[in-house]
Every structure is written in C-alpha cells, then in structure tokens.
Scaffold this active site. Structure first.
Site, short mmCIF file in Angstrom:
data_model
loop_
_atom_site.label_atom_id
_atom_site.label_comp_id
_atom_site.label_asym_id
_atom_site.label_seq_id
_atom_site.Cartn_x
_atom_site.Cartn_y
_atom_site.Cartn_z
N GLY B 13 62.68 -59.76 65.83
CA GLY B 13 61.56 -59.02 66.44
C GLY B 13 60.58 -58.57 65.38
N PHE B 14 59.79 -57.58 65.72
CA PHE B 14 58.78 -57.11 64.78
C PHE B 14 59.40 -56.61 63.48
CE2 PHE B 14 56.32 -56.83 68.74
CZ PHE B 14 55.17 -57.46 68.33
N GLY B 15 60.48 -55.82 63.59
CA GLY B 15 61.11 -55.26 62.40
C GLY B 15 61.75 -56.32 61.53
N VAL B 79 74.99 -62.30 67.09
CA VAL B 79 75.88 -61.52 66.24
C VAL B 79 76.72 -60.62 67.13
CG1 VAL B 79 76.02 -59.77 64.43
CG2 VAL B 79 74.32 -61.59 64.27
N GLU B 171 50.09 -51.32 82.36
CA GLU B 171 49.51 -52.65 82.17
C GLU B 171 49.88 -53.59 83.33
OE1 GLU B 171 49.40 -52.15 77.32
OE2 GLU B 171 51.05 -53.22 78.26
N ASP B 308 63.74 -50.34 67.18
CA ASP B 308 64.17 -49.59 68.37
C ASP B 308 65.60 -49.07 68.27
OD1 ASP B 308 61.75 -50.37 69.31
OD2 ASP B 308 62.48 -51.32 71.15
N ALA B 324 56.19 -51.39 68.16
CA ALA B 324 56.09 -52.44 67.15
C ALA B 324 55.68 -51.88 65.78
CB ALA B 324 55.12 -53.52 67.60
N GLN B 325 54.68 -51.01 65.78
CA GLN B 325 54.19 -50.39 64.54
C GLN B 325 55.31 -49.80 63.69
OE1 GLN B 325 50.91 -47.52 63.99
NE2 GLN B 325 51.02 -47.42 66.22
#
Lengths: 435, 435
Positions: B13-15, B79, B171, B308, B324-325
């Site tokens: 993911g983002f991280g 995993v 949204e 998260d 995400a940031q």
C-alpha cells in the site's frame, strides 16, 4: 387505439443491436433482451485478456447505445423459452412478453466437444468474466514461476498453450508473446519472462483456416518472429491441471503447461436448442438453426434467426461464417424485412451477404488482411485492422481515447491493465501447492 | 562474502511502497510481499465503484513500479505469521523468509463491529473486487426497478443508503447522485432514475468528522444540491436483504433499501493481531499496534509498524489518522531509519507527522479542502483535489489519460465503465424472486 407491432430481439450482440438500431424510425416497439447490460465488442476481448484494454472499453452499455431511440427499450434478463404459437418469449424470472416479430440473435458459446471437464483447466474467451480470468491466469503463471526453484516445474509454469489457431488464437498467442518479451522483461528477479514458451496448436494443417494460404504462411512467420511456436496437425487428447496430452502423426505426447487457453470451436447456446425444438426447425451438426433465404425459420415467417446461431447458406450452400460482419448485415436485413412487411410492401429481396474480407492481427504493427480479395500483410494490414476496429468502437461510444492508448502502448510496449484481479479471493495461497 | 541486510516489507500500500522506494539506493536487499500484484490507489476506489475509472487505472502493478529498482524484489503471497526471535516471516504457502529489518504495513479492513452478517447485504469499499461488486449492485438496482410495477418495491430498489459519512461515504453518495440525475437520465423507459433516493447516514452529529465545522456544513449543502439526503445521529441496528433498521432520537425505524453500502469504520487485519501477539505489543481498542517514537514495536527495534495498522500518537497523544499521507511519511521515515542504523549513523530524530490537510470531493467541480489550515470549497477545492490525485497517479504510472478522461466525463456527465460485470453468473435471473 392501434397497438404498434412489437418486435422482440433476443441478444444484444452485433446482430441484435444492429437490428434494433435499424428499426429506429420504424412504426414498431422494439424490446431488446440480453443477460448483460452491455454490448460486448468481442473481437477485442483478447486485449482485455492480455491487459491492453479494460472491460469497460469494449463493453458499451446497451441502454446508452439505445438511449435516444425512443421506440426501443432494453430488458436485462435471460430468455429461457419461446412459444411460437401464442407468440411469447419466456424469461428465467417468470416474466413473459408477446411479440409480433421475433429476432433470435443469441450467439454462440465455446465448445469443448464433449470434454466439459477441460473448461476448468483451459478457459475460453467468450465473456468478459472469462477474459478477466485468463488475464489473471497468465499474470499469475509468471508470479508462480518466480517463486519456484525446480527447473521442470518452472518451465511448466512458463509454458503457455493456445488451442485453436483461428483469429482469436493467433491474436492471443501474439499478445502473450509480447507480454513475455517486452512488457514484463525487466519485472522479475529469478526468472526471465523471455524464457516463456508460447505454443499455438491446431488440428488443422495450418493457421487461420479462413484465410488464403499465402496470408496464413505470412501470419505463421510473423508469429515465429514474436517467439510463438506454431504446431499444426496436433490433436488434443486430454487437458488436466498440469498440462495436455496431445497426438500427432508421430504418436501421443505429454506437454507440461500450467496455462492452457481454449480458442477452439463454438456451439449453440441452450436457447438455440430450445428454439429449434419449439419450431421443429432443421439444425446442422453443431446445432445451428437452418433459415430460409429471408432468414426466417421454416413455417414461422415471424421468427428470424441471425448471427452465429443461424445456418444461412452462402451461394454455394456452405454456411456463412460466425463473424460480426455476417451478424450485422443479417440484423439490418431482418429489421428492413420487418418494416417492409409491417407496411405491407411487396416481398423483399432475399438476404445476400456482402463479404468485405477477413482480418487477423498478430502483434504490434503486424496483421494479415484479405480485403475484397486483395492480400495484405504487415503494417498496412495492421493499419486497416486498427482503423476498422476504431470505427466500430466509435460507432457505439465515443472512445477516441482507445486510439491514444494504443498509440502509447505501441510506442512503449506497456500495457495498462496488468493488475491481476482474482475472481476467487486469496488464490495466491496455492503457490506452495503448485511447487 | 558479506550478505547485504535484508529488509522485508509486508504490504504494498502507500506505506509499504513508499518504504520500498525510499530504500532505492540503500545497501540492503528489499523484499516486498503483497497478496496482490498491484498497488491500489484506494482514494479513487469509489470511482471504480461508480463507473468512472477501470480497476487497471487505479492499480499499479508492483513489479512495474519497482522494475528499475534493482535491490528490490516483489513476492506475491499472503504473510500468515512472523517469528520475531528467529527473524522470519511465514507465508501461507509454507515458504519462510529471514529478515534483518521488518516493516509491517498490512493496512486495515472494513469493520462491521460484530455484525459480520451485514457484509453480505452491505458491501464495503476496500478492494477492487468489492468495488466491482458495488458497481454491479448500483447498476443492477436500476435494472430491477425498471422491471417492477409495484410502487413500494420499486421505491425500495431506487433507494441507496451509504452508511458512514467520512470522505469515502461522501464521495460515494455524490457519485451515485450524479449517476441517477445525469448519467442515466435518458436510459430507462419505465422509471425515471432521478426518482432515486440517495441517503447518507452516520451516527455522528455531522458529515466529515475530521474536517472543520464550516467545511462539513458546506459539504452537506453541496450534497443536498446533488440530491443526497444527509441523516446524522442515526444508529444502524440491523441490515438485511431488504433494507435497514435504524434508530434515531425519535425511535426505531425501518428503511426499505435494496442497495446499502458500508463506508463505516475499519479494523486491523488478521496479521495485525498475529504480530501484536508474537511481539506482545500493546494495542488500542481497534487492534492497532502501539509503536514508539521511531515507529518500532516495544522491545523489537528491528520491527517497524506503519500506516493504518500502527497506533502512532500525534503531539497530543491521539492516534494519527489512517490516511495515505500518514502511511507514506511513515514509510519514508522507516526506510531512512533503517539506512541510518545499517550505516551505524547516530540515532535518528523521532517521527513527526507533517499534516498537509484534508480533502474530500463531493461531485463535479465540488469539494472541500482544509489545506494548511485554510478552508477552501467548491471549484477551487476540486481543482486542488484533482491536481493532487493526478500527481500521485502520475508518480506511480504514466496515467495522463486519466486527466483527459476526467475532463471528458466532467463535460459530458458520461461514465465510461458502466458495463455491469457480475462476479456470479446469471444473477439477472433473480429479478423475479425480488418482485
């Protein structure tokens, strides 16, 4: 008040949709019934399977295509049966609708010739769902190979077999070769995707049977340059989880291949058999319904059968091929015949197929075309192919972006749809079981 | 021969992806493990669910993103467990890999707070598969309504409820309203899609809890203009096939709605609990793993938890939000911390989150943004939103076409992905059962 005649069209493929559109200004009420909410541009389905296009790009929602045609409505449903005496079609959900004119355009489905068990190991390419599964299967094979140490196992995972060397098989084989040799070439660490073996096999003596000999030979050479191994005169005896058993003139062989794709023959869907039974229509060996010179079923001048489901002889008595061109011309013909009869006009001329030619794309800037009898290959043929397909796409929806995407892809060898979306969750956990 | 230190990153993911990329020039071997072959741009998942984008457009294949990073390899796998003493991760397929440094970035999953049965009737929006299902559910509801004569039943099929008024809920509600009021407005014959009722509900007192009060109020007004009914202070007591049972201060009510989408809270995935158990780490109420000021687990300075899954307090002790940031900044931090330690550099400064602000899009040219404390709404906020999202997309893959597509869609109200691809075949046959 006079009820306007009701025209029911079963199937929103090329034939059914053309018929609906050709009835645009006719004094009739049109009902188009399909199991899906979209018209599928099947000739490009292999591009969904090989990660070049998204399903949405080759699927035009039937409602939006017919949105402005006020005499047409679209119903989502599966037609189970017809009653040609009371003139009704019956849907799987129990609803029934009366027609004055019926156009059956139910298409075809892939045929495993009595080996339904093969479907599990060798999916075909007739629906969006299957294309997504094939895409996943291809990409997943490289992923598993990356994780496997044993050379024989790894080789089996990197062997891709396409059974059937008609246009779909040729197009698939070319695209898989490009994925292995170009798209993925830098993406793996343990394997070199270029080691992948792509085998295109057919029981016929050559590829692309509907094409002239010289073009088939050119197609074979183009495939060879892309790294596709063409094996003709090969009979498939069995397909299982691990590979295939094949028979050639030299004897029976085993071929270990974890990815097998079925681009073999087609047969009629269940509804085809039902319609033939209800109307007592003659069928050919593969179940296609024989129609008269005006595309109607014997004794039922109000029932038209068009497209892949119809056995409509050409001038020599051979059946017209199951291609979009034939279905579209038949759809337009059926619509005009209905209008003429509704208006009480004198009898219409018989259906005549106008054959514009054949096209098959092999890879980037390579195709073969037989257009009005002129044999074309290489980049010129590819340009004709691209132009014709774009025109069709633009006809149904404003999809000019597809052109831009193709241009980008062809210049960069990239593919934009390589995310492998599994239909079954967590199937990555099978890797060990396969090791 | 000196083996280079091995960094294993769980989750692309983002991280996880940011961590992998930040290790590009580091003297380490990076292994990124994910269950999917792609990085998903989750903030745009609602656009897949509402037919604006295809899955491939928001899913960047991890291999191609990391293709040129020679010290990184990607493994497709799940995993299952870690052994922090022998320093190994164990995959579902039985394979195990040793690490010197471990970054756990396993993300979050949707939480039904003990009501797992609701998942069947109210899918959430965390994966591509769910987004495709939600798209099918939305489009299918209009199809069924078109076929139903009973006004109450029809109304239930045209009622869309989104539970949870955070950014995703807002949204989604805005996009569904646009589908009903613009995209489909001419497509049906028996129903008027504009009759659709779109209800956005939350137990909180207002929409967009992380935003300042005035922006939340503006968002609510924008939603109202689009035709979304916002109901706050509503508790969901039950969800079934036919609708919801809700509780407000006025009492318990029944709401007939065939389409319910869950945009409620999130919880940690199974691996989160396993990692917490193995490391005896403290967790918060929702299972997030408490990490120290350098994002490592207590007693295990070689195990980083980011994104998260991590409970990393901000300056006031409250956990940083699951956006995400945060994950990206933590991923970059963890990578730098590992490099510093590998090189034996003096202790690194603690992680500090740099909050650039919040954004939520409501519909065409409407959004709210809180950027560095400045409150922006309407078209300017929408432009900031579009710019930032495009930059992220372009960062991972050359997706300039997404911009062109948005421009076309915003001018024409069309949506290019309205083909409803069912994951289960022939579910059109249920229409009657629902009548």
């Amino acid at each position: 008040m006079n009820r306007r005649p009701s025209v029911i069209i079963v199937g929103g493929g090329f034939g059914g949709l053309c018929a609906a559109q050709a009835l645009k200004s006719a004094p009739v009420d049109v009902t188009l019934i399909d199991r899906h909410n979209y018209h599928l541009f099947q000739p490009l389905l292999y591009q969904v399977a090989t990660g070049s296009l998204s399903p949405g790009e080759i699927a035009a929602p039937l409602r939006s295509v017919l949105s402005r045609q006020k005499n047409a409505r679209v119903l989502l449903g599966t037609v189970l049966d017809i009653d040609p005496l009371s003139k009704h079609v019956l849907l799987a959900d129990g609803a029934s609708f009366e027609y004055d004119w019926l156009i059956v355009a139910a298409g075809s489905q892939s045929a495993y010739y009595g080996h339904e068990a093969w479907r599990e190991w060798a999916p075909s390419l007739k629906s969006v769902e299957e294309a997504i599964d094939v895409r996943h299967k291809i990409l997943y094979a490289f992923e598993v190979a990356e994780r496997i140490a044993d050379p024989a196992q790894r080789r089996a995972w990197l062997t891709f077999v396409i059974v059937g060397a008609g246009p779909t098989g040729v197009e698939l084989a070319g695209a898989i070769a490009e994925i292995a040799r170009q798209t993925l070439k830098n993406d793996f660490r343990s394997i070199d995707p270029k080691e992948a073996q792509i085998i295109l096999m057919d029981s016929a003596a050559r590829v692309l049977p509907p094409f002239p000999e010289d073009l088939a030979e050119k197609a074979k050479r183009s495939l060879g340059k892309l790294g596709v191994e063409v094996r003709t005169g090969v009979m498939v005896k069995d397909i299982d989880k691990e590979g295939l058993t094949i028979q050639t003139h030299a004897g029976t062989n085993r071929l270990e291949a974890r990815t097998v794709i079925w681009a073999g023959g087609v047969t009629v869907p269940a509804l085809g058999k039902t319609v033939a039974g209800r109307t007592k229509a003659e069928t050919d060996g593969s179940g296609r319904i024989k129609v008269g010179p005006q595309l109607t079923v014997a004794n039922y001048p109000d029932i038209f059968v068009i497209g892949d489901l119809a056995f409509a002889p050409d001038g020599n008595g051979a059946p017209l091929p199951g291609v979009a061109q034939v279905a579209m011309q038949q759809g337009t013909y059926a619509a005009k015949a209905i209008v003429a009869r509704v208006k009480g006009e004198p009898k219409q001329a018989d259906f005549r197929y106008f054959d514009k030619g054949n096209l098959a794309v092999i890879g980037r800037w390579a195709a073969v075309a037989n257009v009005f009898g002129i044999h074309i290959s290489g980049l010129p043929a590819w340009l004709i192919w691209a132009f014709i397909h774009l025109m069709y796409i633009v006809q149904f929806q404003s999809r000019i972006l597809v052109l831009i995407q193709w241009a980008i892809q062809d210049l960069t060898f990239s593919r934009k749809e390589l995310a492998s979306v599994a239909t079954k969750p967590a199937d990555t956990d099978n890797i060990a079981a396969n090791m």
